[in-house]
Design a protein around this motif. Structure first.
Motif, PDB file in Angstrom:
ATOM      1  N   LEU A 188       0.832  -1.204   0.000  1.00  0.00           N
ATOM      2  CA  LEU A 188       0.000   0.000   0.000  1.00  0.00           C
ATOM      3  C   LEU A 188       0.869   1.259   0.000  1.00  0.00           C
ATOM      4  O   LEU A 188       0.565   2.236  -0.694  1.00  0.00           O
ATOM      5  N   ASN A 189       1.947   1.224   0.778  1.00  0.00           N
ATOM      6  CA  ASN A 189       2.851   2.381   0.799  1.00  0.00           C
ATOM      7  C   ASN A 189       3.448   2.640  -0.581  1.00  0.00           C
ATOM      8  O   ASN A 189       3.621   3.795  -0.995  1.00  0.00           O
ATOM      9  N   GLY A 190       3.768   1.559  -1.297  1.00  0.00           N
ATOM     10  CA  GLY A 190       4.289   1.720  -2.648  1.00  0.00           C
ATOM     11  C   GLY A 190       3.268   2.352  -3.579  1.00  0.00           C
ATOM     12  O   GLY A 190       3.609   3.184  -4.427  1.00  0.00           O
ATOM     13  N   ARG A 191       2.000   1.977  -3.425  1.00  0.00           N
ATOM     14  CA  ARG A 191       0.929   2.585  -4.227  1.00  0.00           C
ATOM     15  C   ARG A 191       0.845   4.090  -3.963  1.00  0.00           C
ATOM     16  O   ARG A 191       0.745   4.899  -4.887  1.00  0.00           O
ATOM     17  N   THR A 203       5.520   8.557   3.721  1.00  0.00           N
ATOM     18  CA  THR A 203       6.017   8.381   5.088  1.00  0.00           C
ATOM     19  C   THR A 203       5.215   9.220   6.071  1.00  0.00           C
ATOM     20  O   THR A 203       4.879   8.760   7.170  1.00  0.00           O
ATOM     21  N   LEU A 204       4.879  10.454   5.685  1.00  0.00           N
ATOM     22  CA  LEU A 204       4.101  11.338   6.561  1.00  0.00           C
ATOM     23  C   LEU A 204       2.746  10.729   6.885  1.00  0.00           C
ATOM     24  O   LEU A 204       2.358  10.642   8.057  1.00  0.00           O
ATOM     25  N   GLN A 205       2.003  10.310   5.857  1.00  0.00           N
ATOM     26  CA  GLN A 205       0.670   9.754   6.120  1.00  0.00           C
ATOM     27  C   GLN A 205       0.774   8.435   6.876  1.00  0.00           C
ATOM     28  O   GLN A 205      -0.088   8.106   7.693  1.00  0.00           O
ATOM     29  N   ASN A 206       1.860   7.665   6.641  1.00  0.00           N
ATOM     30  CA  ASN A 206       2.042   6.406   7.340  1.00  0.00           C
ATOM     31  C   ASN A 206       2.251   6.628   8.832  1.00  0.00           C
ATOM     32  O   ASN A 206       1.656   5.935   9.666  1.00  0.00           O
ATOM     33  N   PHE A 207       3.097   7.607   9.167  1.00  0.00           N
ATOM     34  CA  PHE A 207       3.333   7.913  10.576  1.00  0.00           C
ATOM     35  C   PHE A 207       2.073   8.478  11.229  1.00  0.00           C
ATOM     36  O   PHE A 207       1.757   8.150  12.383  1.00  0.00           O
ATOM     37  N   LEU A 208       1.349   9.323  10.504  1.00  0.00           N
ATOM     38  CA  LEU A 208       0.132   9.907  11.061  1.00  0.00           C
ATOM     39  C   LEU A 208      -0.889   8.825  11.398  1.00  0.00           C
ATOM     40  O   LEU A 208      -1.413   8.764  12.520  1.00  0.00           O
TER      41      LEU A 208
END
Length: 323
Positions: A188-191, A203-208
């Protein structure tokens, strides 16, 4: 893209996955030190994730990074990126939550093997359904064998560690499922990175999202009386370096997944973790005594598994997830 440029991008992606795995290994050591003054490792994970989120928010002052975050928001509004594709952080938070309770029940050795087994299975499944930006890569005997070899290799590496009280089936199963989820997180992060054109935005949205998930998990434990909020006041300053290492891991992995399959990403990351852990142990006079031939053999088998996976259909995606 020409064959030469594709090969160059894939080589860089393999290196990025390896370095990302090494960052993850170092992060685990730093986060462990950060959590030593606390009675609840999950709270330590919140402080680590939260400090990483603060660094990423401060980075919004850089115009180019802010533009990447803006493109992410616009992609969601325009429907080019669906909201559920931005939930990778929830899967990462779930893994941390499972890790918090499972390590004490299983022991480190069994936890590592179960986690790697879950990640290998998750990589195969994520590629098979096209969770990553490269599209679908069907499960083949060679890719399945590579995943199995990775589990065997890590099993050899940790075979000398003590397993307290045997293996608890349900916690081990929970760790395997959590390992599967982490590979879907990488897909999903790759998408997100491919659509937003920015690994920083990913990375920002993942950490949030990860911080929100961890706060919910920990908040539930606080309300149920299992733990309490604490500040890691006795932790050394360098223990907070786990946050930038986590940022590096997610950013590198998100970029690498645009060029290699989720399975190969996971196996190269595991190899990076093992090498970094070996270097750390060799630098520690006490831990150095536990390094033996099994460590080296296990790492060679794991490296062979990553090589087999990289050569067995990593480029044969049947559809492009960007479409």
């Amino acid at each position: 893209m020409t064959r030469e440029r594709r090969a160059s991008s894939e080589a860089l992606a393999l290196a990025a996955a390896f370095v990302g795995g090494a960052c993850l290994s170092l992060q685990a050591r730093f986060n462990g030190t950060l959590g030593e003054p606390l009675s609840e490792p999950l709270v330590a994970a919140i402080w680590s994730f939260g400090s990483g989120l603060a660094l990423l928010v401060l980075a919004l002052a850089v115009p180019s990074l802010r533009q990447g975050a803006t493109r992410l928001v616009l992609s969601i509004r325009a429907g080019r990126l669906r909201w559920w594709e931005c939930l990778g952080g929830v899967l990462g938070g779930a893994f941390v939550a499972v890790q918090t309770s499972a390590v004490a029940l299983l022991g480190v050795a069994v936890f590592i093997v179960a986690s790697v087994g879950g990640r290998a299975l998750g990589g195969l499944l994520a590629d098979h359904v096209g969770a990553g930006p490269k599209g679908r890569t069907p499960i083949t005997p060679a890719r399945a064998l590579a995943g199995a070899f990775a589990v065997v290799g890590v099993g050899i590496t940790v075979s000398g560690q003590h397993v307290p009280g045997g293996i608890a089936i349900l916690p081990a199963l929970a760790v395997i499922i959590a390992g599967v989820m982490t590979q879907f997180q990488q897909g999903l992060n790759g998408r997100v990175s491919a659509r937003a054109g920015s690994s920083y935005a990913t990375t920002l949205q993942n950490f949030l999202v990860g911080v929100i998930a961890l706060v919910v998990f920990a908040g539930a434990r606080v309300l149920l009386g299992f733990t309490q909020w604490q500040w890691p006041h006795d932790a050394p300053w360098w223990a907070w370096l786990g946050a930038p290492l986590g940022i590096a891991f997610i950013g590198l992995s998100a970029w690498a997944t645009e060029h290699i399959s989720v399975l190969v990403l996971g196996l190269m990351g595991i190899m990076g973790q093992l090498v970094a852990a070996l270097v750390i142990d060799l630098l520690n006079p006490v831990a150095r005594e536990g390094v033996d031939v099994r460590t080296v053999v296990g790492m060679v088998v794991t490296a062979a598994a990553a090589a087999v996976a990289a050569r067995s259909g990593g480029r044969r995606a049947t559809s492009d997830a960007r479409s």
